[in-house]
Write an enzyme that holds these catalytic residues in place. Structure first.
Site, PDB file in Angstrom:
ATOM      1  N   HIS A 134      54.586  55.473  54.292  1.00  0.00           N
ATOM      2  CA  HIS A 134      54.875  54.291  53.464  1.00  0.00           C
ATOM      3  C   HIS A 134      56.380  54.094  53.322  1.00  0.00           C
ATOM      4  CE1 HIS A 134      50.790  54.800  51.144  1.00  0.00           C
ATOM      5  NE2 HIS A 134      50.631  54.591  52.439  1.00  0.00           N
ATOM      6  N   TYR A 138      58.566  50.814  54.569  1.00  0.00           N
ATOM      7  CA  TYR A 138      59.405  49.956  53.723  1.00  0.00           C
ATOM      8  C   TYR A 138      60.857  49.957  54.201  1.00  0.00           C
ATOM      9  CZ  TYR A 138      55.552  49.530  50.402  1.00  0.00           C
ATOM     10  OH  TYR A 138      54.347  49.247  49.809  1.00  0.00           O
TER      11      TYR A 138
END
Length: 351
Positions: A134, A138
């Protein structure tokens, strides 16, 4: 007369009081099956907690990597966005990029060391892996959209450069550092981080999907929100196994605190009005998510809020929604969830 609430009034200095609290927590830990030290923690089989193991296998089946997300169509969309929309998205991504690292800090520093059940340790180990994915995703999104190196650096250092991101980060970091709080309180706090602190931002990105914008961003958001929903569900499952649960009053206090911080974040500090969303409805949505979390923890609702966003009805902020059953975009690893007896390997095939 001295104040009876003050440590010195009870004949304890602050160090003694802290030591006393720590000892109390150690005694309570020995009463908790999840936290009780045992050499069994080194061996997975036989499975003692099948529901915890099932969640681990579910997480494993959902594994994906940042390289599997196509960002090629995002940049033309990004270049057509209004300045307010670019500002909002970039700052949301900055918050997310930092937050997954904080979640991992807690898993590495506290939960993985405290929990002695191998099935749960397997889940936490896999959660650490996917949180890294994750965070990479990002960071890759910021790297793709933001061409100015100074702006990029500003966003990557959001905990230091953005006061409203720092406020959320400090709240989570405080729970990691807190040696007086119980394991149960910290389970609730990090369920709030992943279930409440992320919820409004997920909804804002899904709002962009509803408008047909940024397919790479919105697809990765779909995968990440599914993962975080499962993590939140796992926290609630761990909570149900606790012998010494925090009181309902204490749980509500933690949840309400998180709700207020998240509402301020998305309606004042970084208002969703920047992308055309209704701030009042966003406040309501955060309350709806908080109520749902309270119910999953085994408590009654506080806000009695309805979901104001129809497009969020099927979104995976509960790990057990349609996402997993529908094999969202085929991101369920082949055969991981099958019974072992289904996976028969033979050497008698015709070649």
């Amino acid at each position: 007369m001295g104040d009876p609430e003050r440590p010195e009034a009870a004949g304890l200095d602050l160090d003694e009081r802290s030591s006393s609290d720590t000892n109390d927590n150690e005694i309570k830990s020995n009463e908790e099956p999840l936290l009780r030290k045992s050499s069994r923690r080194f061996v997975i089989f036989p499975i003692q907690y099948p529901d915890i193991w099932k969640m681990y296998k579910q997480a494993q089946a959902s594994f994906w990597t940042a390289e599997e997300v196509d960002l090629s169509k995002d940049l033309p969309h990004w270049n057509k966005l209004k300045a307010d929309e670019k500002y909002f998205i970039s700052h949301i991504l900055a918050f997310f990029a930092a937050s997954d690292g904080i979640v991992n800090e807690n898993l590495v520093e506290r939960f993985s060391q405290e929990v002695q059940v191998p099935e749960a340790r397997c889940f936490y180990g896999f959660q650490i892996l996917i949180e890294n994915v994750h965070s990479e995703m990002y960071s890759l999104l910021i790297d793709t959209y933001i061409r100015d190196p100074k702006k990029r650096e500003f966003l990557f250092n959001a905990i230091e450069t953005m006061p409203y991101v720092k406020k959320k980060a400090d709240w989570a970091l405080r729970w990691i550092a807190d040696r007086k709080s119980t394991f149960g309180e910290r389970v609730v706090a990090f369920a709030a981080v992943e279930g409440i602190f992320f919820s409004g931002s997920f909804a804002a990105i899904f709002w962009l999907k509803k408008r047909g914008l940024m397919p790479g961003l919105t697809f990765s958001n779909e995968l990440i929100s599914r993962d975080e929903g499962l993590h939140c569900d796992f926290a609630c499952l761990m909570f149900q196994y606790l012998v010494n649960k925090p009181s309902e009053e204490r749980v509500r206090e933690i949840i309400v605190d998180a709700v207020q911080i998240e509402q301020e974040f998305l309606t004042e500090a970084l208002p969703v009005g920047l992308i055309g969303m209704n701030c009042i409805l966003m406040k309501q949505y955060i309350e709806f998510v908080a109520d749902r979390l309270l119910v999953e923890l085994g408590f009654s609702k506080i806000f009695q809020a309805e979901n104001p966003f129809d497009f969020m009805e099927n979104i995976s902020l509960e790990g057990k929604t349609n996402f997993f059953e529908k094999r969202v975009s085929e991101y369920q690893r082949f055969a991981v969830m099958a019974e072992t007896t289904d996976n028969v390997f033979t050497l008698d095939a015709d070649f």
